[in-house]
Design a protein around this motif. Sequence first.
Motif, PDB file in Angstrom:
ATOM      1  N   ALA A  35       0.796  -1.227   0.000  1.00 54.04           N
ATOM      2  CA  ALA A  35       0.000   0.000   0.000  1.00 54.04           C
ATOM      3  C   ALA A  35       0.834   1.286   0.000  1.00 54.04           C
ATOM      4  N   PRO A  36       1.871   1.408   0.839  1.00 55.96           N
ATOM      5  CA  PRO A  36       2.649   2.652   0.799  1.00 55.96           C
ATOM      6  C   PRO A  36       3.267   2.921  -0.571  1.00 55.96           C
ATOM      7  N   PHE A  37       3.741   1.871  -1.238  1.00 56.03           N
ATOM      8  CA  PHE A  37       4.365   2.057  -2.543  1.00 56.03           C
ATOM      9  C   PHE A  37       3.330   2.315  -3.633  1.00 56.03           C
ATOM     10  N   LEU A  38       2.165   1.679  -3.532  1.00 59.80           N
ATOM     11  CA  LEU A  38       1.101   1.936  -4.500  1.00 59.80           C
ATOM     12  C   LEU A  38       0.592   3.369  -4.376  1.00 59.80           C
ATOM     13  N   VAL A  39       0.492   3.863  -3.151  1.00 58.07           N
ATOM     14  CA  VAL A  39       0.092   5.253  -2.927  1.00 58.07           C
ATOM     15  C   VAL A  39       1.133   6.196  -3.516  1.00 58.07           C
ATOM     16  N   LEU A  40       2.397   5.867  -3.333  1.00 60.71           N
ATOM     17  CA  LEU A  40       3.481   6.697  -3.853  1.00 60.71           C
ATOM     18  C   LEU A  40       3.462   6.757  -5.377  1.00 60.71           C
ATOM     19  N   LEU A  41       3.160   5.630  -6.028  1.00 59.43           N
ATOM     20  CA  LEU A  41       3.230   5.533  -7.483  1.00 59.43           C
ATOM     21  C   LEU A  41       1.950   5.982  -8.191  1.00 59.43           C
ATOM     22  N   LEU A  42       0.793   5.749  -7.558  1.00 62.41           N
ATOM     23  CA  LEU A  42      -0.487   6.003  -8.222  1.00 62.41           C
ATOM     24  C   LEU A  42      -1.291   7.135  -7.600  1.00 62.41           C
ATOM     25  N   GLY A  43      -0.815   7.688  -6.496  1.00 60.32           N
ATOM     26  CA  GLY A  43      -1.585   8.694  -5.782  1.00 60.32           C
ATOM     27  C   GLY A  43      -2.361   8.062  -4.644  1.00 60.32           C
ATOM     28  N   PRO A  44      -2.756   8.866  -3.652  1.00 64.09           N
ATOM     29  CA  PRO A  44      -3.370   8.303  -2.447  1.00 64.09           C
ATOM     30  C   PRO A  44      -4.698   7.614  -2.674  1.00 64.09           C
ATOM     31  N   PHE A  45      -5.567   8.174  -3.508  1.00 62.78           N
ATOM     32  CA  PHE A  45      -6.891   7.568  -3.672  1.00 62.78           C
ATOM     33  C   PHE A  45      -6.826   6.298  -4.510  1.00 62.78           C
ATOM     34  N   THR A  46      -6.228   6.388  -5.702  1.00 62.90           N
ATOM     35  CA  THR A  46      -6.143   5.219  -6.585  1.00 62.90           C
ATOM     36  C   THR A  46      -5.236   4.146  -6.001  1.00 62.90           C
ATOM     37  N   GLY A  47      -4.150   4.567  -5.368  1.00 62.33           N
ATOM     38  CA  GLY A  47      -3.231   3.594  -4.776  1.00 62.33           C
ATOM     39  C   GLY A  47      -3.881   2.782  -3.681  1.00 62.33           C
ATOM     40  N   SER A 181     -14.765  -1.781   1.577  1.00 60.81           N
ATOM     41  CA  SER A 181     -14.007  -0.590   1.204  1.00 60.81           C
ATOM     42  C   SER A 181     -14.153  -0.291  -0.280  1.00 60.81           C
ATOM     43  N   ILE A 182     -14.097  -1.333  -1.105  1.00 58.44           N
ATOM     44  CA  ILE A 182     -14.260  -1.149  -2.552  1.00 58.44           C
ATOM     45  C   ILE A 182     -15.676  -0.701  -2.880  1.00 58.44           C
ATOM     46  N   ALA A 183     -16.660  -1.299  -2.204  1.00 57.62           N
ATOM     47  CA  ALA A 183     -18.048  -0.905  -2.432  1.00 57.62           C
ATOM     48  C   ALA A 183     -18.278   0.556  -2.058  1.00 57.62           C
ATOM     49  N   ALA A 184     -17.583   1.030  -1.022  1.00 58.60           N
ATOM     50  CA  ALA A 184     -17.769   2.402  -0.556  1.00 58.60           C
ATOM     51  C   ALA A 184     -17.105   3.427  -1.467  1.00 58.60           C
ATOM     52  N   LYS A 185     -16.017   3.055  -2.124  1.00 58.31           N
ATOM     53  CA  LYS A 185     -15.243   4.032  -2.898  1.00 58.31           C
ATOM     54  C   LYS A 185     -15.242   3.772  -4.397  1.00 58.31           C
ATOM     55  N   GLY A 186     -15.637   2.577  -4.824  1.00 59.43           N
ATOM     56  CA  GLY A 186     -15.615   2.262  -6.247  1.00 59.43           C
ATOM     57  C   GLY A 186     -14.383   1.468  -6.641  1.00 59.43           C
ATOM     58  N   TRP A 187     -14.341   1.059  -7.924  1.00 56.09           N
ATOM     59  CA  TRP A 187     -13.252   0.242  -8.446  1.00 56.09           C
ATOM     60  C   TRP A 187     -12.175   1.147  -9.032  1.00 56.09           C
ATOM     61  N   PRO A 188     -10.889   0.844  -8.838  1.00 55.51           N
ATOM     62  CA  PRO A 188      -9.828   1.718  -9.348  1.00 55.51           C
ATOM     63  C   PRO A 188      -9.798   1.771 -10.870  1.00 55.51           C
ATOM     64  N   ASP A 189      -9.577   2.963 -11.421  1.00 54.63           N
ATOM     65  CA  ASP A 189      -9.509   3.171 -12.863  1.00 54.63           C
ATOM     66  C   ASP A 189      -8.043   3.123 -13.282  1.00 54.63           C
ATOM     67  N   LEU A 190      -7.601   1.966 -13.802  1.00 51.06           N
ATOM     68  CA  LEU A 190      -6.200   1.750 -14.137  1.00 51.06           C
ATOM     69  C   LEU A 190      -6.052   1.267 -15.573  1.00 51.06           C
ATOM     70  N   SER A 191      -4.870   1.435 -16.125  1.00 50.05           N
ATOM     71  CA  SER A 191      -4.604   0.955 -17.474  1.00 50.05           C
ATOM     72  C   SER A 191      -4.586  -0.571 -17.493  1.00 50.05           C
ATOM     73  N   PRO A 192      -4.898  -1.185 -18.639  1.00 53.64           N
ATOM     74  CA  PRO A 192      -4.836  -2.653 -18.734  1.00 53.64           C
ATOM     75  C   PRO A 192      -3.469  -3.208 -18.355  1.00 53.64           C
ATOM     76  N   ALA A 193      -2.393  -2.499 -18.738  1.00 48.50           N
ATOM     77  CA  ALA A 193      -1.047  -2.970 -18.409  1.00 48.50           C
ATOM     78  C   ALA A 193      -0.846  -3.046 -16.896  1.00 48.50           C
ATOM     79  N   THR A 194      -1.380  -2.074 -16.169  1.00 47.40           N
ATOM     80  CA  THR A 194      -1.243  -2.078 -14.714  1.00 47.40           C
ATOM     81  C   THR A 194      -1.953  -3.277 -14.110  1.00 47.40           C
ATOM     82  N   TRP A 195      -3.150  -3.586 -14.599  1.00 49.29           N
ATOM     83  CA  TRP A 195      -3.888  -4.740 -14.083  1.00 49.29           C
ATOM     84  C   TRP A 195      -3.154  -6.051 -14.387  1.00 49.29           C
TER      85      TRP A 195
END
Length: 244
Positions: A35-47, A181-195
């Motif tokens: 989580a800390p690295f995902l927040v750093l790379l993708l921003g706090p909300f999406t990460g 948590s996902i139901a409350a905030k929605g699904w992350p909008d990421l590129s296919p490569a990231t998934w």
Amino acid sequence: MADPGVVGLALIAVAVLVGAGTQRITGLGFALVSAPFLVLLLGPFTGVLLANALSLVSNLVVLAQTRRAVETRRALLLAVPALIAIVPGAWVARTLPAPLLAITAGGLVLVALIAVLASERARVLRGTPGAVTAGVMSGFMNVTAGVGGPAISLYALSTGWAHRSFVATVQLYFVLLNAASIAAKGWPDLSPATWVVAGGALALGAAAGHRLARLVPPDRARALVAFLAILGSAATVGKALVEL
């Protein structure tokens, strides 16, 4: 749509791979590491959203492997207050400016990790009140910072929870928590490569962790998780401070 670039994808792969492996070994490793690295790379909300989504998959995998040791009643005792705490936590996640949320998320993880590391002298979360308190703290942190494990770990240390049962039970707990948590905030909008990269790293990490679970002492694994999470949290806070 968040696109971290080639270097970012490589760093995401490493964070998810290590996190998935330690999740199987310690029961809590995925969010603390990734989580800390995902927040750093993708921003706090999406990460945080991606951490929630990948954690959910990791929880289901480990739960399938350890389901016979699950304590359902204790999982629900933790989960009910945690699910309630998700509501204000989701509002905070959507309302705060990005840098401030990053500082909050990284700071929460740092404080929680320090509490866990000092927990032998601070075993305060005991009995039903302790479980409720741990659940509230965990639920709020999970939806805001993507890391709900430290409070549950502190509860486990406070109560002397057997490691085998702990690993199994917290998977059921986090399945409920991450889904909410996902139901409350929605699904992350990421590129296919990231998934694709994140999913592949998750699968490889889970397989490796399953093989290593019998070989790596839990105390050593937890120490590594804490070390990596502290580094990632500090980097997240530092980046956000520069952006303010």
